[in-house]
Design a protein around this motif. Sequence first.
Motif, short mmCIF file in Angstrom:
data_model
loop_
_atom_site.label_atom_id
_atom_site.label_comp_id
_atom_site.label_asym_id
_atom_site.label_seq_id
_atom_site.Cartn_x
_atom_site.Cartn_y
_atom_site.Cartn_z
N SER A 160 44.74 50.26 38.57
CA SER A 160 43.64 49.27 38.57
C SER A 160 43.73 48.35 37.37
O SER A 160 43.50 47.15 37.47
CB SER A 160 42.30 49.99 38.57
N ASP A 217 42.99 46.74 45.67
CA ASP A 217 42.94 48.02 44.96
C ASP A 217 42.33 49.07 45.88
O ASP A 217 41.14 49.05 46.14
CB ASP A 217 42.12 47.86 43.68
N GLU A 218 43.16 49.95 46.37
CA GLU A 218 42.76 51.02 47.28
C GLU A 218 41.97 50.49 48.48
O GLU A 218 40.81 50.86 48.68
CB GLU A 218 41.95 52.08 46.53
N GLU A 233 38.62 47.52 43.14
CA GLU A 233 38.40 48.92 43.50
C GLU A 233 36.93 49.13 43.88
O GLU A 233 36.03 48.70 43.16
CB GLU A 233 38.76 49.80 42.31
#
Lengths: 317, 245
Positions: A41, A157-158, A81
């Motif tokens: 991140s 991010d994810e 994220e």
Amino acid sequence: MIEIRHLTKRFRWIKAVDDISFEVNRGEVLGFLGPNGAGKSTTMKMITGFLSPTAGFITIAGRPLRQDPLAAKRRIGYLPEGAPAWPDMTPESFLGFIAGIRGFSGAERRRRIEATIERVHLGPVRHQPIETLSKGFKRRVGLAQAILHDPEILIMDEPTDGLDPNQKQEVRALIRDMAADKAIILSTHILEEVRPVCTRVAVIARGRLLADESPAAFEARSRLHNAVTLTLARPDPGPVRQALGLLGGVAGVDTLAEDASGCTLRILPQPGQVIAAAVGRLAQEQGWPVAGLFVDRGHLEEAFRVLTTRSDTRGEA
Amino acid sequence: MLRNIRMIFRREMGGYFATPIAYVFLVIFLFLSGIFTFYVGNFFEREQADLYAFFSHHPWLYLFLIPALTMRLWAEERKTGSIELLFTLPLRPVEAVLGKFLAAWCFTALALALTFPLWLMVASLGQPDHGVILASYIGSLFLAGGFLAIGSCLSALTRNQVIAFVLAATVGLGFILSGHAMVLDFFSGWAPTLVVDTIASFSFLTHFEAITKGVIDLADVIYFGSLMAFWLFANVVVLDSRGGD
Ligand SMILES: Nc1ncnc2c1ncn2[C@@H]1O[C@H](COP(=O)(O)OP(=O)(O)O)[C@@H](O)[C@H]1O
Ligand SMILES: [Mg+2]
């Protein structure tokens, strides 16, 4: 499109990102893998201009990020994220705000909002406050915001964290759809995501880049890469194991299962050896009743563990 | 630039009214205005057709109501992570700061505007000086702007809204007290006049009371203008330097 060189970020005493370099070009999907706290991140926050690096530099579309952060931000779509948004807004008003800041107005703005809502299937909840949405819909709102301006660079991010299997599938399909003309970085700790989506894998642990290679090369790091699983319709694997053990290129033989009607063996190759053909030939010569023969491509989980634990022990030494 | 400020302004305004914040704030503001005017300020006992009782309490009213409004401005963005979204959009921090500030200021102006029945009431009870009342409203708006700029800047320092509130109220109190008779008496006993005047000149009270007398002096306007500019500039600096954390 994205080039980072010797990127380092220090938070007080922690080196969250430690001298990382890589490039991502148009058409590439870089899967950013690493255990929790690896620095994924933090790296993405620097590329998107949210955090400034302690050292190193970032180039976006050929221009240093620091020189013109606004121009870089215009080219980038970013899903942070956890997909943060303003909870009091509805998906429609939220996308309206994003479209406004992205410089769209009038009919073009409406067209973009509609197309994006369509694309990530937000239709049913478009007028509902974001705080009341399920996790899956919230994530889609975040994705919508990131792709609304059809950016050349997409950083996620994810993106599939916390989604159910169908939703994950949908998001992966969406990413594959967009991949051709964009440079994409996505972080994940779900290794199964790598094969269907990514064209390259970067593994990071404790802030350091451990590997930057194709998914195939990454899989090959697994001990199980090219291992042969042999199922025979006979009990008593003893002699078979002995014969296999003498075969060139074989590192070892495990018995995976054994009962009165048959047995399953896994033959592990020595690194870099391909043994499937030799195993097949031997079985034919010996007249073994082969019920199944299967070649492993290697397990991502395994490759990941091999890579990250090796670095752990080195780090502690 | 202007376009982005407008986008942020609209989002913020929408935010006030999409949540109970707007209604709670407006009701409490009007309720406390009433209390201060009629009970604390003895509006009727004074038997004067003016709104002195109303305006003279504004610094104290704003002292805790404005930090309640500003504490969330940036602390909440940090807490929920939306600050990351905001500052990875093609947007300058100064645009976000001004958009948020202007929205909060307009919102306060709305609260102030809703006290117009008081004006109607004094007008029906006697012959008030409408110029003085208008000037007082303008002065009150400047005062609110000062408190808002302070609160906005301090909110950017933390992700904790309680801390943001306490900081803003404390600094606000400092700006009020530096003109309060109590403090000035303490200094005037021994300090040179120049020092006392300087302390007083930093005060909200001194400048606000000057305006509520009905004269909008350029010096008072400059005072509030530069105060707001200073704190909003500091706000941008805080956001630039602290970034994500
Ligand atoms: N704002 C911050 N302040 C201090 N430490 C941080 C901050 N953000 C991240 N870290 C630390 O940096 C390391 C990397 O974090 P992060 O980039 O979030 O990892 P990942 O995304 O790979 O899970 C972690 O040890 C984390 O605790
Ligand atoms: Mg992370």
